[in-house]
Design an enzyme around this catalytic site. Structure first.
Site, short mmCIF file in Angstrom:
data_model
loop_
_atom_site.label_atom_id
_atom_site.label_comp_id
_atom_site.label_asym_id
_atom_site.label_seq_id
_atom_site.Cartn_x
_atom_site.Cartn_y
_atom_site.Cartn_z
N ASP A 8 -1.96 -1.30 -3.52
CA ASP A 8 -2.86 -2.26 -4.14
C ASP A 8 -2.84 -3.51 -3.27
O ASP A 8 -2.40 -3.46 -2.12
CB ASP A 8 -2.50 -2.53 -5.61
CG ASP A 8 -1.08 -3.06 -5.79
OD1 ASP A 8 -0.48 -3.54 -4.80
OD2 ASP A 8 -0.56 -3.00 -6.92
N HIS B 246 1.41 -4.40 -3.17
CA HIS B 246 2.53 -3.47 -3.00
C HIS B 246 2.26 -2.40 -1.95
O HIS B 246 1.14 -1.90 -1.85
CB HIS B 246 2.84 -2.79 -4.34
CG HIS B 246 3.10 -3.74 -5.45
ND1 HIS B 246 2.12 -4.09 -6.37
CD2 HIS B 246 4.20 -4.46 -5.77
CE1 HIS B 246 2.64 -4.97 -7.23
NE2 HIS B 246 3.89 -5.21 -6.89
N SER C 249 9.19 -6.01 -8.34
CA SER C 249 8.41 -4.77 -8.38
C SER C 249 8.69 -3.82 -7.23
O SER C 249 8.42 -2.63 -7.33
CB SER C 249 6.91 -5.10 -8.40
OG SER C 249 6.55 -5.93 -7.31
#
Length: 354
Positions: A327, A330, A38
């Site tokens: 978040d 991340h 990610s």
């Protein structure tokens, strides 16, 4: 074709805030290509049947007018900052984007998929794209740029591009420590060795396909990631020393193998980008970097929310530029930018100074 030839003879100059030139005058980077998880996924997961997505508000609230693209942050990712820093383009697109343009293919794409890891089981558990399939997508990509630019130009693009690989966090944090399968098969050092072998195998595979400038991100301080603080950090949500030691152990193994691999591959630069120490520095000295909050994210409580639990109903912090994390997992766009600025000088020297 003319655009490609111009790219291939152009000289790029990368300057730091102090005016220092990091990229030599005779170096050029026609494209950057990313694999992994990610941290480098600009939206490939949008096209998968998986819960690991970020193509909805408030993700992307600071990206091109508040557009959620599938990037797991509020704005730009590490890949976007790297594309800009290397003088290639403003944003690194997702390979699976059906609207991707020819010029984006020729200047590089990301095959990364949020939730994946070096271990094939990790991507299977998350329902995302394993590195083996990302490799197959890269082979398709090579055929596409050959068709668009010609055999010789395509070869030059691949040879002179910079390749980035980010994996490992999901292997430990969402596989090894959550599901029992790998823990029954390996102790921590044994699993670390398995991951390092898989990482080296992957590097060798992209090398066979033409990659000659390869950057592999090390493990971050696992124990200081907000969601891990919440799960295992006690009432005060402290960094978990055990998890950080696992990251350090893995990084030591990976560094040794990458150094050995780099010495055995002629005319190739394989570089380990330190993700551990810069983040520890930022976490422990936030004011030094213009930050205030490093123990939780901006979205929701910041302690547990990520992906679908960080959504349009979530309360958002007033100023995300003061947060290291967007978040609970991340980094924010600001966090990504700070990190890239910290590693860029040494990274450029390692890749281009012979």
């Amino acid at each position: 074709m003319k655009v490609i030839l111009i790219c291939l003879v152009a000289s790029l100059y990368i300057h730091g805030n102090d005016g220092t030139t990091y990229l030599p005058d005779d170096a050029f980077v026609p494209a950057i290509i990313a694999f992994g998880d990610s941290l480098l996924d600009p939206g490939n997961n949008n096209y998968l049947k998986t819960l690991t997505k970020a193509n909805f508000p408030p993700y992307g609230k600071d990206f091109l007018g508040g557009k959620p693209t599938g990037r797991f942050t509020n704005g730009k990712t590490l890949g976007d900052f790297l594309a800009k820093a290397l003088g290639v383009k403003e944003y690194l697109p997702a390979y699976l984007d059906p609207l991707i343009k020819d010029n984006d293919l020729l200047t590089g794409v990301s095959f990364a998929s949020g939730g994946t890891g070096y271990d094939p089981l990790t991507s299977k558990l998350a329902g995302v794209i394993p590195l083996s399939l990302q490799l197959e997508m890269f082979k398709q990509y090579i055929l596409k740029i050959k068709a668009k630019a010609g055999e010789e130009a395509a070869k030059n693009i691949i040879t002179n591009s910079v390749f980035f690989v980010s994996a490992n966090s999901n292997d430990f944090l969402t596989n090894y420590y959550v599901f029992p399968i790998r823990r029954l098969q390996y102790d921590v050092p044994g699993y670390g060795n398995k991951l390092v072998k898989l990482a080296v195998d992957f590097i060798q595979e992209i090398h066979k396909l033409g990659a000659r400038r390869i950057v592999v991100f090390s493990a971050p301080p696992y124990g200081c990631i907000p969601i891990e603080r919440t799960i295992a950090g006690g009432v005060n949500r402290r960094c978990i020393d055990k998890y950080n030691k696992v990251a350090q152990m893995f990084n030591g193994m990976l560094k040794q193998e990458i150094q050995f691999l780099a010495s055995s591959l002629p005319e190739t630069r394989v570089v380990l980008a330190d993700f551990y120490n810069p983040l520890i520095s930022i976490i422990e000295n936030p004011q030094q970097y213009g930050l205030e909050v490093t123990d939780k994210g901006c979205c929701g409580t910041g302690k547990i929310e990520m992906s679908f639990t960080c959504n349009k109903l979530s309360k958002i912090c007033r100023n995300d530029s003061k947060f290291l994390f967007w978040d609970s997992l991340h980094p924010t766009e600001k966090g990504c930018n700070i990190y890239i600025n910290l590693i860029l000088p040494d990274l450029m020297k390692s890749l281009f100074r012979y």
